[in-house]
Design an enzyme around this catalytic site. Structure first.
Site, PDB file in Angstrom:
ATOM      1  N   TRP A  30      50.090  51.363  26.199  1.00 59.57           N
ATOM      2  CA  TRP A  30      51.424  51.694  26.675  1.00 59.57           C
ATOM      3  C   TRP A  30      51.362  52.463  27.993  1.00 59.57           C
ATOM      4  O   TRP A  30      52.137  52.222  28.907  1.00 59.57           O
ATOM      5  CB  TRP A  30      52.154  52.485  25.607  1.00 59.57           C
ATOM      6  CG  TRP A  30      53.611  52.786  25.816  1.00 59.57           C
ATOM      7  CD1 TRP A  30      54.262  53.848  25.289  1.00 59.57           C
ATOM      8  CD2 TRP A  30      54.603  52.050  26.545  1.00 59.57           C
ATOM      9  NE1 TRP A  30      55.605  53.821  25.657  1.00 59.57           N
ATOM     10  CE2 TRP A  30      55.829  52.724  26.429  1.00 59.57           C
ATOM     11  CE3 TRP A  30      54.573  50.884  27.300  1.00 59.57           C
ATOM     12  CZ2 TRP A  30      57.013  52.291  27.032  1.00 59.57           C
ATOM     13  CZ3 TRP A  30      55.741  50.441  27.906  1.00 59.57           C
ATOM     14  CH2 TRP A  30      56.944  51.130  27.770  1.00 59.57           C
ATOM     15  N   ASP A  68      64.340  50.124  18.165  1.00 64.52           N
ATOM     16  CA  ASP A  68      62.900  50.230  17.977  1.00 64.52           C
ATOM     17  C   ASP A  68      62.503  49.868  16.551  1.00 64.52           C
ATOM     18  O   ASP A  68      61.440  49.290  16.308  1.00 64.52           O
ATOM     19  CB  ASP A  68      62.456  51.656  18.300  1.00 64.52           C
ATOM     20  CG  ASP A  68      61.044  51.715  18.867  1.00 64.52           C
ATOM     21  OD1 ASP A  68      60.404  50.651  18.983  1.00 64.52           O
ATOM     22  OD2 ASP A  68      60.581  52.819  19.196  1.00 64.52           O
ATOM     23  N   LYS A  87      60.349  55.191  12.436  1.00 61.09           N
ATOM     24  CA  LYS A  87      60.313  53.714  12.456  1.00 61.09           C
ATOM     25  C   LYS A  87      58.911  53.176  12.207  1.00 61.09           C
ATOM     26  O   LYS A  87      58.747  52.077  11.659  1.00 61.09           O
ATOM     27  CB  LYS A  87      60.895  53.200  13.777  1.00 61.09           C
ATOM     28  CG  LYS A  87      60.146  53.640  15.034  1.00 61.09           C
ATOM     29  CD  LYS A  87      59.129  52.633  15.503  1.00 61.09           C
ATOM     30  CE  LYS A  87      58.413  53.093  16.749  1.00 61.09           C
ATOM     31  NZ  LYS A  87      57.396  52.110  17.213  1.00 61.09           N
ATOM     32  N   ASN A 104      51.831  48.927  13.413  1.00 55.59           N
ATOM     33  CA  ASN A 104      52.142  49.468  12.095  1.00 55.59           C
ATOM     34  C   ASN A 104      52.492  48.368  11.094  1.00 55.59           C
ATOM     35  O   ASN A 104      52.115  48.447   9.925  1.00 55.59           O
ATOM     36  CB  ASN A 104      53.285  50.479  12.217  1.00 55.59           C
ATOM     37  CG  ASN A 104      52.852  51.724  12.966  1.00 55.59           C
ATOM     38  OD1 ASN A 104      52.193  52.602  12.418  1.00 55.59           O
ATOM     39  ND2 ASN A 104      53.205  51.798  14.242  1.00 55.59           N
ATOM     40  N   LYS A 158      54.980  58.894  19.773  1.00 50.95           N
ATOM     41  CA  LYS A 158      55.981  58.822  18.718  1.00 50.95           C
ATOM     42  C   LYS A 158      55.355  59.262  17.402  1.00 50.95           C
ATOM     43  O   LYS A 158      54.379  58.678  16.955  1.00 50.95           O
ATOM     44  CB  LYS A 158      56.527  57.395  18.585  1.00 50.95           C
ATOM     45  CG  LYS A 158      57.218  56.866  19.842  1.00 50.95           C
ATOM     46  CD  LYS A 158      57.613  55.413  19.692  1.00 50.95           C
ATOM     47  CE  LYS A 158      58.299  54.883  20.955  1.00 50.95           C
ATOM     48  NZ  LYS A 158      58.661  53.447  20.836  1.00 50.95           N
ATOM     49  N   ALA A 183      53.916  47.054  24.691  1.00 53.18           N
ATOM     50  CA  ALA A 183      53.244  47.288  25.969  1.00 53.18           C
ATOM     51  C   ALA A 183      52.935  45.986  26.706  1.00 53.18           C
ATOM     52  O   ALA A 183      53.123  45.886  27.927  1.00 53.18           O
ATOM     53  CB  ALA A 183      51.958  48.078  25.732  1.00 53.18           C
ATOM     54  N   SER A 234      53.400  44.407  16.560  1.00 54.13           N
ATOM     55  CA  SER A 234      53.543  45.732  15.972  1.00 54.13           C
ATOM     56  C   SER A 234      52.285  46.147  15.222  1.00 54.13           C
ATOM     57  O   SER A 234      51.887  45.507  14.238  1.00 54.13           O
ATOM     58  CB  SER A 234      54.740  45.747  15.009  1.00 54.13           C
ATOM     59  OG  SER A 234      54.743  46.926  14.232  1.00 54.13           O
ATOM     60  N   ARG A 260      40.479  60.160  30.788  1.00 54.99           N
ATOM     61  CA  ARG A 260      39.308  61.045  30.724  1.00 54.99           C
ATOM     62  C   ARG A 260      38.018  60.264  30.497  1.00 54.99           C
ATOM     63  O   ARG A 260      36.923  60.802  30.675  1.00 54.99           O
ATOM     64  CB  ARG A 260      39.499  62.086  29.617  1.00 54.99           C
ATOM     65  CG  ARG A 260      39.433  61.526  28.215  1.00 54.99           C
ATOM     66  CD  ARG A 260      39.613  62.618  27.184  1.00 54.99           C
ATOM     67  NE  ARG A 260      40.968  63.111  27.161  1.00 54.99           N
ATOM     68  CZ  ARG A 260      41.281  64.357  26.814  1.00 54.99           C
ATOM     69  NH1 ARG A 260      40.348  65.215  26.502  1.00 54.99           N
ATOM     70  NH2 ARG A 260      42.539  64.730  26.792  1.00 54.99           N
TER      71      ARG A 260
END
Length: 349
Positions: free
Chosen positions: A15, A255, A202, A267, A116, A152, A265, A34
């Site tokens: 993202w 969302d 969500k 999740n 999130k 994304a 997705s 990093r």
């Protein structure tokens, strides 16, 4: 048209990279990571093969491993975007504070968070985590969140997307100036809590929908889970101080629908794999990305109970993640609940 607002995106996951690609088409954008090995690969191959393969990075996008340089890039009137998972937010916020206190750069006008979820242990929302670590800082930036239905990969490809920037008016103005345009629309909201709660809950509900789809329960069951899940989300949000109408917008219903139905997705994929009987640790390892719902579910359940609310879908997701039931058992537990009126607190599918 170039807007000229400097943007530093901290975090080169999917993202963060996608938003940096979009920002580079609008103005002066920098992407920080990093991981020096990841940055070297991105410079050599011209794409983020680890997190966003197949997307060419624009030449105008500056890649940077120095946090001080990233802070200088967005100093004064710029926009700083934190694109790390919730688990990494506090550490990064501490590093930002130290950098500003050392005088590496002056803080930017606005700081936008993409994460999130709830922080484990503290149950703090992302903006609360950052605000805690920046409290007392001279000339602290306005802190807000960017949320809404947004895969994304589609954003990076330049496909249409609508998002909401939540925070004070200055924050929303900076987000709109830096990001609104082309295929991306950015709306403003002053309900920071509502937007944050929607983005967190969500992901838990998407796991439930993945389980239902994995068990081939059909479109009716998925629609019921989304609808009753939205009720769970709104009840918890209202108890935490959010406005009800926020959950009917992009960061709530929008969302939720995307995350519960889209093949991209993460999740939902977790739910699909759990329904197939796979071990959670293996599922998370093979995913290659963070699925925030796995780490957020327990906090959502505890917050709901603390507020005296019933959150039955979240409760069964927790039971499944904690191996106190299997996918079929979680579904049967929901179906066995006593009948209620639709508007009754604690209702379930």
């Amino acid at each position: 048209m170039k807007r000229g607002l400097p943007v530093s995106v901290l975090g080169a996951g999917a993202w963060g990279t996608a938003l940096a690609v979009h920002a580079a088409a609008r103005g002066d954008a920098l992407l920080w990571a990093r991981d020096s090995e990841l940055l070297a690969q991105m410079r050599q191959r011209g794409e983020n093969t680890r997190y966003l393969p197949g997307i060419e990075l624009p030449e105008a996008l500056r890649l940077e491993e120095s946090l001080s340089a990233a802070l200088r890039h967005a100093a004064e009137e710029g926009l700083l975007v934190l694109a790390v998972p919730v688990a990494g937010l506090r550490e990064l916020a501490v590093a930002l504070r130290h950098g500003w206190e050392r005088g590496d750069a002056r803080p930017p006008a606005a700081l936008l968070i993409l994460a999130k979820g709830f922080e484990q242990g503290s149950a703090a929302l992302p903006h609360e985590v950052v605000a805690q670590e920046l409290r007392g800082l001279a000339r602290a930036p306005e802190i807000g969140m960017l949320s809404g239905p947004s895969f994304a990969l589609e954003v990076a490809r330049g496909l249409p997307v609508a998002l909401v920037a939540a925070g004070a008016p200055l924050l929303s103005q900076c987000a709109v100036r830096a990001l609104h345009g082309g295929a991306m629309r950015v709306y403003a909201s002053d309900d920071l809590v509502g937007v944050a709660v929607g983005g967190a809950v969500k992901n838990v509900l998407a796991i439930a929908c993945g389980v239902s789809d994995g068990l081939q329960q059909g479109a009716n069951a998925r629609a019921a889970l989304i609808t009753r899940g939205l009720a769970e989300m709104a009840r918890l949000g209202h108890a935490l101080g959010a406005r009800q109408d926020t959950f009917m917008g992009l960061s709530g219903m929008g969302d939720l629908v995307l995350t519960c139905t889209g093949d991209l997705s993460r999740n939902r994929r977790v739910g699909l794999q759990l329904a197939a009987g796979k071990d959670l640790q293996v599922v998370v390892r093979d995913l290659g990305h963070v699925a925030e719902g796995v780490y957020t579910a327990r906090t959502v359940l505890e917050l709901g109970r603390r507020q005296g609310l019933q959150v039955p879908i979240t409760e069964q997701v927790c039971a499944l993640l904690e191996q106190r039931t299997d996918a079929r058992g979680a579904l049967e537990a929901l179906l066995a609940r006593e009948p209620r009126t639709e508007s009754e607190t604690g209702d379930a599918p």
